[in-house]
Write a protein that holds these residues in place. Structure first.
Motif, PDB file in Angstrom:
ATOM      1  N   GLU A  95       2.985  -1.329   9.427  1.00 40.58           N
ATOM      2  CA  GLU A  95       2.170  -1.998  10.446  1.00 40.58           C
ATOM      3  C   GLU A  95       0.727  -2.122   9.981  1.00 40.58           C
ATOM      4  O   GLU A  95       0.117  -3.190  10.068  1.00 40.58           O
ATOM      5  N   PHE A  96       0.179  -1.030   9.460  1.00 40.54           N
ATOM      6  CA  PHE A  96      -1.190  -1.027   8.968  1.00 40.54           C
ATOM      7  C   PHE A  96      -1.347  -1.987   7.776  1.00 40.54           C
ATOM      8  O   PHE A  96      -2.260  -2.817   7.737  1.00 40.54           O
ATOM      9  N   THR A  97      -0.458  -1.877   6.802  1.00 35.28           N
ATOM     10  CA  THR A  97      -0.556  -2.682   5.583  1.00 35.28           C
ATOM     11  C   THR A  97      -0.448  -4.170   5.883  1.00 35.28           C
ATOM     12  O   THR A  97      -1.221  -4.977   5.358  1.00 35.28           O
ATOM     13  N   ARG A  98       0.508  -4.535   6.722  1.00 40.38           N
ATOM     14  CA  ARG A  98       0.686  -5.957   7.059  1.00 40.38           C
ATOM     15  C   ARG A  98      -0.509  -6.517   7.821  1.00 40.38           C
ATOM     16  O   ARG A  98      -0.816  -7.703   7.709  1.00 40.38           O
ATOM     17  N   ALA A  99      -1.209  -5.669   8.568  1.00 38.78           N
ATOM     18  CA  ALA A  99      -2.380  -6.118   9.319  1.00 38.78           C
ATOM     19  C   ALA A  99      -3.623  -6.215   8.442  1.00 38.78           C
ATOM     20  O   ALA A  99      -4.475  -7.075   8.662  1.00 38.78           O
ATOM     21  N   VAL A 100      -3.725  -5.359   7.426  1.00 41.99           N
ATOM     22  CA  VAL A 100      -4.966  -5.241   6.667  1.00 41.99           C
ATOM     23  C   VAL A 100      -4.915  -5.932   5.306  1.00 41.99           C
ATOM     24  O   VAL A 100      -5.845  -6.648   4.927  1.00 41.99           O
ATOM     25  N   LEU A 101      -3.859  -5.719   4.545  1.00 41.19           N
ATOM     26  CA  LEU A 101      -3.862  -6.165   3.149  1.00 41.19           C
ATOM     27  C   LEU A 101      -3.957  -7.677   2.964  1.00 41.19           C
ATOM     28  O   LEU A 101      -4.790  -8.138   2.177  1.00 41.19           O
ATOM     29  N   PRO A 102      -3.159  -8.483   3.653  1.00 38.51           N
ATOM     30  CA  PRO A 102      -3.235  -9.934   3.377  1.00 38.51           C
ATOM     31  C   PRO A 102      -4.607 -10.548   3.644  1.00 38.51           C
ATOM     32  O   PRO A 102      -5.008 -11.479   2.954  1.00 38.51           O
ATOM     33  N   GLY A 103      -5.343 -10.014   4.598  1.00 37.49           N
ATOM     34  CA  GLY A 103      -6.649 -10.568   4.934  1.00 37.49           C
ATOM     35  C   GLY A 103      -7.820  -9.798   4.362  1.00 37.49           C
ATOM     36  O   GLY A 103      -8.962 -10.025   4.752  1.00 37.49           O
ATOM     37  N   ALA A 104      -7.556  -8.893   3.433  1.00 39.57           N
ATOM     38  CA  ALA A 104      -8.640  -8.092   2.854  1.00 39.57           C
ATOM     39  C   ALA A 104      -9.692  -9.004   2.235  1.00 39.57           C
ATOM     40  O   ALA A 104      -9.366 -10.016   1.626  1.00 39.57           O
ATOM     41  N   VAL A 105     -10.945  -8.650   2.402  1.00 38.49           N
ATOM     42  CA  VAL A 105     -12.045  -9.520   1.967  1.00 38.49           C
ATOM     43  C   VAL A 105     -12.529  -9.239   0.552  1.00 38.49           C
ATOM     44  O   VAL A 105     -13.377  -9.947   0.048  1.00 38.49           O
ATOM     45  N   TRP A 106     -12.008  -8.224  -0.118  1.00 42.46           N
ATOM     46  CA  TRP A 106     -12.414  -7.965  -1.501  1.00 42.46           C
ATOM     47  C   TRP A 106     -11.787  -9.008  -2.423  1.00 42.46           C
ATOM     48  O   TRP A 106     -10.825  -9.669  -2.072  1.00 42.46           O
ATOM     49  N   SER A 107     -12.335  -9.138  -3.600  1.00 44.93           N
ATOM     50  CA  SER A 107     -11.949 -10.212  -4.514  1.00 44.93           C
ATOM     51  C   SER A 107     -10.534 -10.082  -5.048  1.00 44.93           C
ATOM     52  O   SER A 107      -9.994 -11.027  -5.598  1.00 44.93           O
ATOM     53  N   GLY A 108      -9.923  -8.910  -4.921  1.00 45.00           N
ATOM     54  CA  GLY A 108      -8.593  -8.706  -5.463  1.00 45.00           C
ATOM     55  C   GLY A 108      -8.595  -8.148  -6.873  1.00 45.00           C
ATOM     56  O   GLY A 108      -7.550  -7.815  -7.412  1.00 45.00           O
ATOM     57  N   ASP A 109      -9.770  -8.043  -7.476  1.00 46.47           N
ATOM     58  CA  ASP A 109      -9.870  -7.512  -8.833  1.00 46.47           C
ATOM     59  C   ASP A 109      -9.964  -5.997  -8.764  1.00 46.47           C
ATOM     60  O   ASP A 109     -11.032  -5.428  -8.574  1.00 46.47           O
ATOM     61  N   VAL A 110      -8.809  -5.345  -8.871  1.00 46.78           N
ATOM     62  CA  VAL A 110      -8.739  -3.896  -8.754  1.00 46.78           C
ATOM     63  C   VAL A 110      -7.843  -3.368  -9.865  1.00 46.78           C
ATOM     64  O   VAL A 110      -6.891  -4.036 -10.278  1.00 46.78           O
TER      65      VAL A 110
END
Length: 130
Positions: free
Chosen positions: A56-71
């Motif tokens: 529930e947490f991951t589906r709510a947060v990860l797709p819309g995360a505002v970081w660039s994705g470079d991790v």
């Protein structure tokens, strides 16, 4: 190749998949890495008990995360607590134009009867530079 080497490679592959799914903001790919009874604590202290809560947490947060994705994620210490349980210390770095930020996850991974390694317990800690 001996069992320890195969297990080390399999654990490193799970960490690499965490990196890949985080970069891609792929919630379902990330969730596939978890044991059903997993316990997860985010870098900001949110405790998630069980795969349903983590999902529930991951589906709510990860797709819309505002970081660039470079991790990047790098396993830096792996300690077998038993042949089917490993503690895995990870160096996590978010790269951004404004500077890097770092996390220090600790994963407890368990090996399933079909030889898959899964995330069973996770505690992430934000690394603060003062």
């Amino acid at each position: 190749m001996d069992t320890d080497t195969l297990d080390l490679e399999a654990i490193a592959q799970v960490v690499a998949t965490v990196e890949r799914t985080q970069r891609a903001k792929d919630a379902e790919g990330f969730l596939a890495l978890f044991h059903p009874d997993a316990l997860w604590t985010t870098a900001h202290g949110k405790v998630l008990v069980g795969l349903d809560a983590i999902a529930e947490f991951t589906r709510a947060v990860l797709p819309g995360a505002v970081w660039s994705g470079d991790v990047t994620y790098e396993p830096v210490h792996i300690r077998f607590l038993r042949p089917d349980v490993a503690a895995v210390k990870v160096r996590q770095v978010y790269h951004a134009p404004t500077g890097d930020t770092e996390g220090s996850p600790l994963y407890v991974m368990t090996k399933t009867p079909d030889d898959r390694w899964l995330l069973h317990v996770g505690q992430n800690t934000e690394v603060r530079v003062d």
